[in-house]
Scaffold this active site. Structure first.
Site, PDB file in Angstrom:
ATOM      1  CG  HIS A  95     -10.613  -4.770  -3.181  1.00  0.00           C
ATOM      2  ND1 HIS A  95     -11.441  -4.146  -1.400  1.00  0.00           N
ATOM      3  CD2 HIS A  95      -9.316  -3.663  -2.524  1.00  0.00           C
ATOM      4  CE1 HIS A  95     -11.037  -3.211  -1.080  1.00  0.00           C
ATOM      5  NE2 HIS A  95      -9.685  -2.538  -1.720  1.00  0.00           N
ATOM      6  CE  LYS A 121      -3.955   0.427   0.588  1.00  0.00           C
ATOM      7  NZ  LYS A 121      -4.757   0.461  -0.715  1.00  0.00           N
TER       8      LYS A 121
END
Length: 331
Positions: free
Chosen positions: A286, A158
């Site tokens: 996801h 991320k």
């Protein structure tokens, strides 16, 4: 362990979720989950009582239209509310029939669903002063520890936290430290087009699954896709069937990340996956910061999709505990 950083701030030691219980007149109890919480979520679910009282849990399509019909959706975004209720209804139907949920969705095609590690830059834990991830060395150490603990072979970073050049160096260090594994990068659309081009070209030689939401919007992703030889992916700009249709007509994204809450439930995700299979789009699962209830929905989804081509995302390994009986599920 420590606050997880992203382009919009940080997860400060917890994920805020709402757990929904649906109880039937004959005594069955089903569980659902969605992101966010507090009094607003409570009021939103309470407002749906008129649609649900007396409704047959088997009539899932009628429930979806009652809650998410075009007029209601125009004035009230009920998609995630519907997802949590759908989860609970499927739970109840499975209990009534004595079968797992995946049997209601066409049956499982695999016994195991692979998951990726979800790597974050992190502040140090304010109490222990441990857990910081800021440098390439700290990131690699964290990835190696998670791989040793859970067996991960795929790793997602991320980004969108530090300058792109620093995150590029960290990403390349990660790939160098874990030969044979696969990688993916998601800066939550925080990069400029110029930085996204440079970053994408800077990792093009690595074992990338995809390049997730480096820039915002389908036109920008379409332009980036022309200039960077890595599949693009999204969980932000293709989250409903209208956007999916637009992406089919004018390809901007190669891989659609299906979220069982964002899409309104497991069943809409399966419908979307069918469109993707027909139109040559990849699909993946996801993660939106799930507890064990939504993780179960992700597992059932992953088990039944014939065209699932990637390890699923999950924040779950960051949890120190869970609300489900027995504590966190094991990978």
């Amino acid at each position: 362990e420590a606050p997880l950083l992203h382009s919009n701030g940080a997860h400060w030691g917890r994920f805020v979720r709402t757990v929904v219980e649906v109880e039937t007149a004959d005594g069955y109890l089903g569980l659902g989950e969605m992101g966010g919480g507090g009094e607003d979520a409570t009021r939103a679910f309470a407002a749906l009582e008129g649609y649900l009282a007396g409704h047959d849990v088997f009539r899932l399509e009628a429930m979806r239209f009652a809650i998410c019909n075009p007029t209601a959706s125009l004035y009230n975004n009920r998609t995630q509310l519907h997802a949590a209720i759908e989860f609970a209804c499927l739970d109840i139907v499975g209990q009534k029939l004595g079968v797992p949920v995946h049997a209601l969705l066409g049956g499982k095609l695999r016994d195991e669903v692979e998951f990726a590690s979800y790597l974050f830059f992190r502040y140090a834990n304010p109490d222990t002063r441990e857990g910081e991830v800021r440098t390439a060395e700290q990131l690699v150490a964290n990835a190696r520890a998670l791989k040793a603990q859970h067996g991960f072979r795929v790793h997602k970073l991320k980004g969108g936290v530090y300058p792109p050049a620093h995150e590029l160096a960290c990403y390349r260090a990660l790939a160098a430290a874990l030969p044979g594994d696969r990688f993916r990068y998601d800066p939550n659309s925080a990069l400029s087009m110029a930085d996204a081009i440079d970053f994408g070209r800077g990792i093009a030689d690595l074992a990338n699954d995809y390049y997730e939401d480096p820039v915002w919007g389908m036109p920008q992703l379409a332009r980036l896709r022309e200039l960077v030889p890595i599949p693009t992916a999204t969980n932000t700009v293709v989250v409903d069937f209208q956007a999916l249709a637009a992406n089919v007509l004018n390809r901007a994204v190669d891989v659609i990340l299906l979220d069982t809450t964002f899409w309104g439930g497991i069943r809409p995700c399966i419908k979307a996956a069918g469109v993707c299979e027909t139109m040559g789009l990849g699909v993946a699962v996801h993660s939106s910061g799930e507890l064990g209830i939504q993780l179960a929905t992700m597992l059932h989804l992953g088990a039944v999709l014939p065209n699932l081509g990637y390890a699923a995302d999950a924040h779950y390994h960051h949890l120190a505990d869970d609300v489900i009986v027995g504590g966190p599920l094991r990978y």
